[in-house]
Structure formats: C-alpha cells, structure tokens
Design a protein around this motif. Structure first.
Motif, mmCIF file in Angstrom:
data_model
loop_
_atom_site.group_PDB
_atom_site.id
_atom_site.type_symbol
_atom_site.label_atom_id
_atom_site.label_comp_id
_atom_site.label_asym_id
_atom_site.label_seq_id
_atom_site.Cartn_x
_atom_site.Cartn_y
_atom_site.Cartn_z
ATOM 1 N N LEU A 162 -1.336 12.664 0.813
ATOM 2 C CA LEU A 162 -0.122 11.854 0.977
ATOM 3 C C LEU A 162 0.057 11.473 2.457
ATOM 4 N N SER A 163 -0.282 12.411 3.353
ATOM 5 C CA SER A 163 -0.207 12.095 4.787
ATOM 6 C C SER A 163 -1.160 10.949 5.111
ATOM 7 N N SER A 164 -2.329 10.965 4.506
ATOM 8 C CA SER A 164 -3.291 9.859 4.715
ATOM 9 C C SER A 164 -2.683 8.543 4.247
ATOM 10 N N GLU A 165 -2.059 8.580 3.072
ATOM 11 C CA GLU A 165 -1.418 7.352 2.564
ATOM 12 C C GLU A 165 -0.399 6.821 3.577
ATOM 13 N N MET A 166 0.400 7.754 4.125
ATOM 14 C CA MET A 166 1.464 7.347 5.049
ATOM 15 C C MET A 166 0.874 6.780 6.335
ATOM 16 N N LEU A 167 -0.219 7.396 6.790
ATOM 17 C CA LEU A 167 -0.876 6.908 8.005
ATOM 18 C C LEU A 167 -1.445 5.498 7.786
ATOM 19 N N ILE A 168 -1.990 5.284 6.609
ATOM 20 C CA ILE A 168 -2.537 3.953 6.280
ATOM 21 C C ILE A 168 -1.430 2.903 6.358
ATOM 22 N N LYS A 169 -0.253 3.246 5.843
ATOM 23 C CA LYS A 169 0.871 2.292 5.888
ATOM 24 C C LYS A 169 1.299 2.026 7.331
ATOM 25 N N GLU A 170 1.243 3.063 8.179
ATOM 26 C CA GLU A 170 1.587 2.866 9.598
ATOM 27 C C GLU A 170 0.580 1.934 10.278
ATOM 28 N N TYR A 171 -0.699 2.109 9.965
ATOM 29 C CA TYR A 171 -1.734 1.237 10.548
ATOM 30 C C TYR A 171 -1.576 -0.195 10.048
ATOM 31 N N ASN A 172 -1.116 -0.333 8.829
ATOM 32 C CA ASN A 172 -0.878 -1.679 8.302
ATOM 33 C C ASN A 172 0.251 -2.336 9.081
ATOM 34 N N TYR A 173 1.296 -1.568 9.331
ATOM 35 C CA TYR A 173 2.462 -2.103 10.041
ATOM 36 C C TYR A 173 2.112 -2.418 11.502
ATOM 37 N N ALA A 174 1.457 -1.477 12.150
ATOM 38 C CA ALA A 174 1.227 -1.621 13.595
ATOM 39 C C ALA A 174 0.017 -2.490 13.926
ATOM 40 N N PHE A 175 -1.043 -2.390 13.105
ATOM 41 C CA PHE A 175 -2.311 -3.050 13.481
ATOM 42 C C PHE A 175 -2.827 -4.016 12.422
ATOM 43 N N LYS A 176 -2.023 -4.262 11.407
ATOM 44 C CA LYS A 176 -2.377 -5.228 10.355
ATOM 45 C C LYS A 176 -3.673 -4.878 9.607
ATOM 46 N N ILE A 177 -3.922 -3.596 9.433
ATOM 47 C CA ILE A 177 -5.065 -3.190 8.594
ATOM 48 C C ILE A 177 -4.606 -3.282 7.139
ATOM 49 N N ASP A 178 -5.211 -4.182 6.376
ATOM 50 C CA ASP A 178 -4.802 -4.342 4.979
ATOM 51 C C ASP A 178 -5.460 -3.282 4.100
ATOM 52 N N TYR A 179 -4.740 -2.851 3.089
ATOM 53 C CA TYR A 179 -5.229 -1.733 2.275
ATOM 54 C C TYR A 179 -4.871 -1.908 0.803
ATOM 55 N N VAL A 180 -5.609 -1.165 -0.017
ATOM 56 C CA VAL A 180 -5.200 -0.894 -1.401
ATOM 57 C C VAL A 180 -5.356 0.610 -1.587
ATOM 58 N N ILE A 181 -4.331 1.253 -2.142
ATOM 59 C CA ILE A 181 -4.402 2.702 -2.390
ATOM 60 C C ILE A 181 -4.418 2.952 -3.895
ATOM 61 N N ASN A 182 -5.405 3.715 -4.346
ATOM 62 C CA ASN A 182 -5.479 4.100 -5.760
ATOM 63 C C ASN A 182 -5.157 5.581 -5.899
ATOM 64 N N ARG A 183 -4.029 5.881 -6.530
ATOM 65 C CA ARG A 183 -3.690 7.284 -6.793
ATOM 66 C C ARG A 183 -4.340 7.682 -8.108
ATOM 67 N N CYS A 184 -5.486 8.342 -7.995
ATOM 68 C CA CYS A 184 -6.289 8.608 -9.200
ATOM 69 C C CYS A 184 -5.912 9.926 -9.860
ATOM 70 N N GLY A 185 -5.914 9.917 -11.185
ATOM 71 C CA GLY A 185 -5.805 11.150 -11.965
ATOM 72 C C GLY A 185 -7.192 11.744 -12.114
ATOM 73 N N LEU A 186 -7.424 12.372 -13.250
ATOM 74 C CA LEU A 186 -8.717 13.046 -13.442
ATOM 75 C C LEU A 186 -9.811 12.010 -13.763
ATOM 76 N N ILE A 187 -10.870 12.041 -12.958
ATOM 77 C CA ILE A 187 -12.006 11.110 -13.153
ATOM 78 C C ILE A 187 -13.235 11.937 -13.522
ATOM 79 N N THR A 188 -14.015 11.419 -14.442
ATOM 80 C CA THR A 188 -15.249 12.132 -14.770
ATOM 81 C C THR A 188 -16.343 11.139 -15.165
ATOM 82 N N GLY A 189 -17.530 11.671 -15.400
ATOM 83 C CA GLY A 189 -18.648 10.815 -15.817
ATOM 84 C C GLY A 189 -19.946 11.328 -15.226
ATOM 85 N N PRO A 190 -21.045 10.603 -15.481
ATOM 86 C CA PRO A 190 -22.347 11.011 -14.959
ATOM 87 C C PRO A 190 -22.333 11.191 -13.446
ATOM 88 N N TRP A 191 -23.110 12.108 -12.972
ATOM 89 C CA TRP A 191 -23.256 12.471 -11.557
ATOM 90 C C TRP A 191 -22.075 13.283 -11.035
#
Ligand SMILES: NC(=O)c1ccc[n+]([C@@H]2O[C@H](COP(=O)([O-])OP(=O)(O)OC[C@H]3O[C@@H](n4cnc5c(N)ncnc54)[C@H](O)[C@@H]3O)[C@@H](O)[C@H]2O)c1
Length: 331
Positions: A162-191
């Motif tokens: 969550l701290s990472s998410e918040m930092l990303i939003k700060e970088y977007n505000y201050a330095f215009k780094i555009d982002y997409v955040i995916n809050r993932c649940g349980l992922i599975t599959g090969p490998w």
C-alpha cells in the motif's frame, strides 16, 4: 515497444515476459533471482531469448544505471510471502517499497509509464472477517472493490505494498509518471511453484497429484471454509496487454483484479476439484491455530475493470485446474 518487467523471473513476471515476447514486444527482465524457482523461470526466459539483468533493484545506483530505456515498466518485483513479512520487516520493506521507489526513479529518468502489481492484502484483516460473516447472509454480496476501506492492520506485506501504491500516486502528482495499479487477488497457473507461504492452489494440486498427505486445513477450526477467488495467469497477461494498448486513454487508475465471484471457492471445494481431476483422495489433516495474518475471505468485485477494459476472466476454475495439472505432469 520497449518493456522492462521487474521481477521477471518470478511467477507473474516470467509469464508476462513470455506473453509480451510472443506479441513481438522488445522485453527484458530485471530480477536478482532470489528465489529457487526464479532460476527455473530464468531458464525458460533464456530459451526464448528474453534477457534477464541480475540486479538487486533495492540498490538504486545499480538499477538506475541499467542501460535499457523503456516505454513502460511492469513492476512484478516483490517479496510476496505474507506470513514471513513480519519475521524480517526491513527485508520486506526493501524488496517491496524501496524497489518501487527505485523503479519510480528509473521511470522518472527515462520518462516511462508504470504498471504496478499490487495486492488484495492492502485491505484490513478485520474487514475480511466482516465480509466473511455477511457472505452467507446477504443476497447482494459485499465484495472488495476499489472504494473499500484501506484503514486498519493488514500485515507488513500489505503495508509495504500500500505504501508503494501511495508513493506511485505522489510521483504521478509531482513528476507526471503515469501509472496503472492492479490490486490482484489470488493468481495461479503454470510456472507457479507453490509453497505453504505462497501459491496455495498449485501447492494443493501438486500434493494431490503426488498423493502427498502432508497437507493441512490451517486455522478456522480446521473447517476448510476460508474462501478466495482465483484468477489464472493467462487472463492476467491479457489484461496487462490491454492496459498497455489503452494506456493513453486509461491511466492513473487503480483496479481490483481477480477471478471474481464465479471463480471463487472455499478450500473444501478446491479439494473436491483436485480429487476429481487427479483421481487421488488425501487424508488432509487440521492445524487448528489461526494465524493473525490469515484472512477467511477475499473475493474481488470486477465491476470497474470490466467497465474500463471490457475484460473478465475467461478461464473458469475447472479449466484452469486442468491446464495447471497438464503443465505439472509435463514438468
Ligand atoms: N501470485 C499471486 O497470487 C499474487 C497475488 C497478488 C499480488 N501479487 C503481486 O504480484 C507480483 C508478483 O508476484 P509473484 O507471485 O510473481 O511473486 P514471485 O515471488 O514469484 O516473483 C517475485 C520476483 O521478484 C524478484 N525480486 C524480489 N526482490 C527483488 C529485488 N530486490 N531485486 C530484484 N528482484 C527481486 C524475485 O527474485 C522473484 O523472482 C508481486 O508484486 C505480488 O505482490 C501476486
């Protein structure tokens, strides 16, 4: 298009690398191969001519110097084991939050966009208990969505993500780094090389396939009633691809991403599927003690991600389990 996948030798990162490479993206991985299984995934990347740079991303100087300027960074680098996150807190913060900071610095330097793999564990533990109680009572199921409460204890892992998410939003505000955040649940599959701390579904199936009785229903009085929704890796890779394609239009958004209610099951139901498809029935034991870090319930509301991308999971539980089983048998 040039893409850096951080944590590209992990379960999700390696699958995204291969998926994008097959679509002719110019993709590289950066991963310090800190897990035993990262080395197995590295072999797979090498065989497909995907280069991995063995760099500890928590070391800013080394990562910033990486001589590959990308249009987009997909951040899959993390220490995602929930239980162990409270045993070495600084290590967890280093591999989750500090790596995100360094990735943001690189994105700032190279003018890259960012897709960040976050987690359902940013939601408070107590809210999972509340929703679990309501799940069987209500007709309108109260699932987790982007507007759900985030205040409350959530594990050190959840805190650092969550701290990472918040930092990303700060970088977007201050330095215009555009982002997409995916809050993932349980992922599975090969490998995915499932262990007790991480990769429950592949661990469950693997134990059934190998008739290994060393398996426990942990906590909740050994009932096996804890519920999760499950998303299979190919569906996640397709979503990430859509997010890259539509980045200009859809950016600076958070999405809850998971299998959704149709792909949800409790542990007893997972056992039944494993028994059916492997033909093996185990004597599963009970460990009555519930960890303070465990949650009884997580199911994703897919409304927002469906609305923005017209995306929904195509692989249902049974098909996903069959695909995983076939991969396990071959490998
Ligand atoms: N697998 C899931 O069910 C799931 C669910 C929700 C969220 N996520 C998120 O998705 C992302 C990927 O998860 P995963 O299951 O593929 O994990 P994983 O452990 O398989 O992969 C993580 C990779 O990151 C690398 N790494 C860790 N610290 C590093 C560092 N300091 N420098 C360089 N490389 C480093 C590891 O070596 C590993 O290969 C994580 O951010 C996790 O929080 C995963």
């Amino acid at each position: 298009m040039k893409v850096i996948v951080t944590g590209g030798c992990g379960f999700i990162g390696s699958n995204i690398c291969v998926f994008l490479k097959n679509l002719s993206f110019d993709v590289i991985s950066v991963d310090n191969c800190s897990k035993t299984y990262s080395k197995l995934n590295l072999k797979r990347l090498n065989s497909l001519n995907i280069k991995n740079y063995n760099i500890d991303i928590s070391n800013k100087n080394k990562f910033i110097k990486l001589n590959f300027k990308s249009d987009i960074i997909i951040d899959c680098c993390a220490d995602p084991a929930v239980e162990t996150s409270r045993k070495d807190i600084l290590k967890n913060i280093n591999n989750n939050l500090i790596t995100t900071y360094n990735i943001l610095e690189k994105a700032k330097k190279d003018n890259s966009k960012l897709i960040f793999l976050s987690t359902s564990r940013i939601y408070p533990i107590k809210d999972s208990y509340q929703k679990f109680k309501m799940f069987y009572k209500k007709k309108n199921k109260d699932l987790f969505d982007e507007k759900s409460n985030i205040i409350g204890a959530k594990t050190i892992y959840g805190f650092s993500k969550l701290s990472s998410e918040m930092l990303i939003k700060e970088y977007n505000y201050a330095f215009k780094i555009d982002y997409v955040i995916n809050r993932c649940g349980l992922i599975t599959g090969p490998w995915q090389f499932g262990k007790v701390e991480q990769g429950l579904v592949s661990l469950w199936l693997w134990k059934h396939l190998n008739r290994d009785n060393n398996l426990y229903y942990k906590g909740y009085k050994g009932s096996g009633n804890q519920i999760r929704d499950i998303l299979f890796i190919n569906d996640l890779c397709e979503l990430v691809y859509l997010q890259i394609k539509k980045f200009k239009k859809i950016k600076n958004q958070i999405f809850c991403v998971g299998g959704g209610i149709k792909n949800s099951a409790n542990l007893n139901e997972l056992t039944k599927i494993c028994e059916e498809i492997t033909g093996n029935k185990l004597q599963i034991k009970c460990d009555l003690q519930t960890s303070i870090y465990d949650i009884p319930f997580y199911i994703t509301s897919l409304q927002k991600v469906k609305k923005y991308y017209n995306w929904f999971p195509k692989t249902d539980l049974r098909l996903g389990f069959y695909i995983l089983l076939e991969w396990m048998k071959k490998n």
